[in-house]
Design an enzyme around this catalytic site. Structure first.
Site, short mmCIF file in Angstrom:
data_model
loop_
_atom_site.label_atom_id
_atom_site.label_comp_id
_atom_site.label_asym_id
_atom_site.label_seq_id
_atom_site.Cartn_x
_atom_site.Cartn_y
_atom_site.Cartn_z
N ARG A 1 -10.24 -5.39 1.13
CA ARG A 1 -10.34 -4.90 0.07
C ARG A 1 -11.82 -5.32 -0.76
NH1 ARG A 1 -4.66 -6.12 -3.10
NH2 ARG A 1 -5.56 -4.70 -4.76
N ARG B 1 5.31 -12.31 -8.65
CA ARG B 1 3.88 -11.88 -9.24
C ARG B 1 4.09 -10.30 -10.06
NH1 ARG B 1 -0.28 -10.26 -5.34
NH2 ARG B 1 -0.86 -9.37 -7.26
N LYS C 1 2.59 -3.96 -14.82
CA LYS C 1 1.69 -5.06 -14.26
C LYS C 1 0.19 -4.58 -14.26
CE LYS C 1 1.10 -5.91 -9.88
NZ LYS C 1 -0.20 -6.02 -9.21
N ASN C 2 0.05 -3.27 -13.80
CA ASN C 2 -1.12 -2.67 -13.39
C ASN C 2 -1.94 -1.94 -14.52
OD1 ASN C 2 -0.81 -3.68 -10.81
ND2 ASN C 2 -0.55 -1.58 -9.84
C1 EPZ Z 1 -5.21 -1.40 -7.85
O1 EPZ Z 1 -5.53 -2.02 -6.98
C2 EPZ Z 1 -3.70 -1.92 -8.07
N1 EPZ Z 1 -3.72 -3.19 -8.55
C3 EPZ Z 1 -2.92 -1.93 -6.59
O2 EPZ Z 1 -1.63 -2.29 -6.86
C4 EPZ Z 1 -2.91 -0.27 -6.19
O3 EPZ Z 1 -2.24 -0.41 -5.02
C5 EPZ Z 1 -4.12 0.30 -6.03
O4 EPZ Z 1 -4.89 -0.08 -7.24
C6 EPZ Z 1 -4.06 1.87 -5.83
O5 EPZ Z 1 -3.49 2.45 -6.51
C7 EPZ Z 1 -4.19 -3.22 -9.83
O6 EPZ Z 1 -4.24 -2.33 -10.62
C8 EPZ Z 1 -4.07 -4.79 -10.47
P1 EPZ Z 1 -8.43 0.42 -5.48
P2 EPZ Z 1 -7.53 -1.73 -6.63
O7 EPZ Z 1 -9.68 0.03 -5.98
O8 EPZ Z 1 -7.93 -1.62 -7.88
C9 EPZ Z 1 -11.09 0.50 -1.66
C10 EPZ Z 1 0.21 -3.55 -6.42
O9 EPZ Z 1 0.93 -3.64 -5.53
N2 EPZ Z 1 -12.01 -0.27 -2.12
O10 EPZ Z 1 -7.92 1.80 -6.05
O11 EPZ Z 1 -7.53 -3.01 -5.88
C11 EPZ Z 1 -10.11 -0.60 -1.24
O12 EPZ Z 1 -10.23 -1.37 -0.04
C12 EPZ Z 1 -1.40 -3.52 -6.28
O13 EPZ Z 1 0.36 -3.49 -7.59
C13 EPZ Z 1 -13.51 -0.21 -1.74
O14 EPZ Z 1 -13.52 0.12 -0.32
O15 EPZ Z 1 -7.40 -0.44 -5.83
C14 EPZ Z 1 -8.80 0.11 -0.85
O16 EPZ Z 1 -8.66 0.55 0.52
C15 EPZ Z 1 -1.58 -3.79 -4.84
N3 EPZ Z 1 -14.49 -0.54 -2.65
C16 EPZ Z 1 -8.80 1.25 -1.76
O17 EPZ Z 1 -10.31 1.41 -2.15
C17 EPZ Z 1 -14.20 -1.03 -3.93
O18 EPZ Z 1 -15.03 -1.42 -4.48
C18 EPZ Z 1 -8.14 1.50 -3.07
O19 EPZ Z 1 -8.33 0.29 -3.87
C19 EPZ Z 1 -12.93 -1.07 -4.35
C20 EPZ Z 1 -11.86 -0.36 -3.63
#
Ligand code: EPZ
Length: 417
Positions: free
Chosen positions: A121, A398, A22-23
């Site tokens: 997020r 999803r 998915k990701n």
């Molecule tokens: C991706 O989400 C995945 N989703 C998530 O999978 C996965 O848990 C996550 O990466 C971590 O591996 C997809 O790829 C569609 P991040 P993403 O940006 O990109 C903070 C699932 O279950 N952050 O690495 O949203 C954020 O709040 C989903 O399949 C900021 O602070 O993850 C979080 O605490 C859930 N500012 C941390 O970083 C930003 O601008 C990780 O977020 C962006 C993120």
């Protein structure tokens, strides 16, 4: 509303072919916007997040077709740059389309993605990077209006957190930007390498994915291509957890063991015997799982946060007390209250969950709080004595293709009603 009903306690046996990631498919679908013509994507999972992505792409003027697990996106006639509010709310990762829409049209309008089930997020890292690449962003009435008057330009970007989505957005924006882009402290997840492979096959010049420094040299034009999505490592981990809690022996086809090193070592530490041969994993679980003292979620290649909920459900049946530390998201334990309705003994305090192993679980009515939290409920229900009814299963659908038919094909008593 549909529910998943499981009568637990059955031993599983048989073979499941794991779906495409998915990701990985979500950012790849965004990447189809960067060329004119038909992109063909194989091993695309049949999940509602892909359907939502189709609606976004069609809203921008693309034509999307699905034939089994092959998807064809014709992005010849992109004539829009807005993602409607309802689609942004339906799938928070729609923010991933930002870089690609700006790369194609020079502007984008999205509603600021609300918080979601995993905490606030924010997308500050996405936006600050795009600003460095020449995008002006104004916020009005809850809309983010992005525009680049003279086109995107390469930049030297340091992420203060290796955000997966921000890394992907920057790659998508930089692929056809003028000049060179460096991403320092980049995320290293395999899905990012898969996106780069897809874009490079379109003619992009991206290197360094899998390391913490990614280099992109912008090109003038990208061309349609054919790509096969990598297997979903979190879905594979979910089926391993299902075998682990039911003392079963199962085989998983179409996996990438090299993407699952930290997961596999955790499952082995809990007492599962796992053999990896090429793309096939054979899992043989013990009658009782060992205690695993501490599990910490970390950025890749550490233990993946997405596998946390299903592993917490699994460890609730181990022979001792385990601690799970969630280091990525602020509020990823909302499923624990629902799990405890099945007899698990889990206490959470901030980013820590203390899991006291119990001998057995008993079926109950419960409700999904989020995608992987829903997978945790399915995992526990497969082991619980009696019947479990799981509602709000749209969260599970999803990200999991055919989870009910897959589990029932290996002997689980599971149905959607
Ligand atoms: C991706 O989400 C995945 N989703 C998530 O999978 C996965 O848990 C996550 O990466 C971590 O591996 C997809 O790829 C569609 P991040 P993403 O940006 O990109 C903070 C699932 O279950 N952050 O690495 O949203 C954020 O709040 C989903 O399949 C900021 O602070 O993850 C979080 O605490 C859930 N500012 C941390 O970083 C930003 O601008 C990780 O977020 C962006 C993120």
């Amino acid at each position: 509303m549909a529910e998943i009903v499981i009568s637990g306690g059955k031993t599983l046996s048989g073979e499941i072919t794991v779906q495409g990631a998915k990701n990985s498919v979500l950012p790849v679908l965004a990447g189809t916007l960067l060329c004119y013509g038909e992109s063909i994507i194989h091993n695309c999972p049949n999940i509602s997040d892909v359907d939502t992505s189709f609606l976004i792409l069609e809203g921008l003027g693309c034509k999307c077709k699905k034939q089994d697990s092959t998807v064809i996106v014709n992005s010849s006639a992109v004539n829009g740059y807005t993602i409607p509010d309802d689609l942004m709310r339906q799938m928070r990762s729609s923010v991933m389309f930002l870089g690609a829409i700006i790369g194609r049209t020079g502007k984008a309008v999205i509603s600021s993605p609300g918080g979601c089930e995993l905490g606030p997020r924010p997308i500050d890292l996405h936006l600050s990077a795009l600003k460095k690449m020449g995008v002006t962003i104004t916020e009005e009435h809850g809309l983010l209006c992005c525009e680049t008057k003279n086109g995107l330009r390469g930049a030297d970007i340091h992420l203060n957190f290796p955000s997966v989505g921000a890394t992907e957005n920057i790659i998508l924006a930089a692929a056809t930007a003028k000049g060179e882009t460096f991403i320092h402290n980049a995320a290293r997840e395999p899905e990012i390498s898969d996106l780069a492979d897809f874009l490079n096959s379109m003619g992009a010049k991206i290197s360094g994915c899998g390391s913490d420094t990614i280099y992109i040299s912008g090109v003038d034009k990208l061309y349609p291509t054919t790509h096969t999505i990598i297997p979903d490592r979190i879905v594979a981990a979910t089926y391993i957890a299902a075998a682990a809690v039911t003392g079963s022996k199962i085989t998983l086809k179409n996996t990438m063991p090299s993407h699952m090193v930290s997961c596999l070592s955790l499952f082995r530490e809990s007492g599962c015997d796992i053999k990896a041969l090429g793309r096939t994993l054979t899992v043989s679980a013990p009658k009782r799982l060992n205690r695993v003292p501490t599990v910490r979620s970390l950025v890749y290649p550490g233990f993946p946060t997405d596998a946390g909920p299903l592993v917490v459900a699994m460890l609730s049946l181990s022979s001792g007390t385990c601690v799970f530390v969630e280091n990525i998201f602020e509020n990823r334990f909302r499923y624990v209250g629902e799990l405890n309705r099945l007899g698990t003994k889990i206490k959470t305090e901030g980013k820590i969950a203390v899991i006291e192993g119990v001998q057995s679980l008993s079926g109950a009515n419960c409700k999904c709080t989020d995608l992987r939290g829903g997978a945790a409920l399915v995992t526990a229900a497969l082991a619980a004595n009696g019947e479990t009814q799981i509602s709000d299963i749209s969260h599970i659908l999803r990200g999991y293709e055919d989870i009910v038919s897959n589990l029932s094909s290996i002997g689980a008593d599971i149905k959607i009603v």
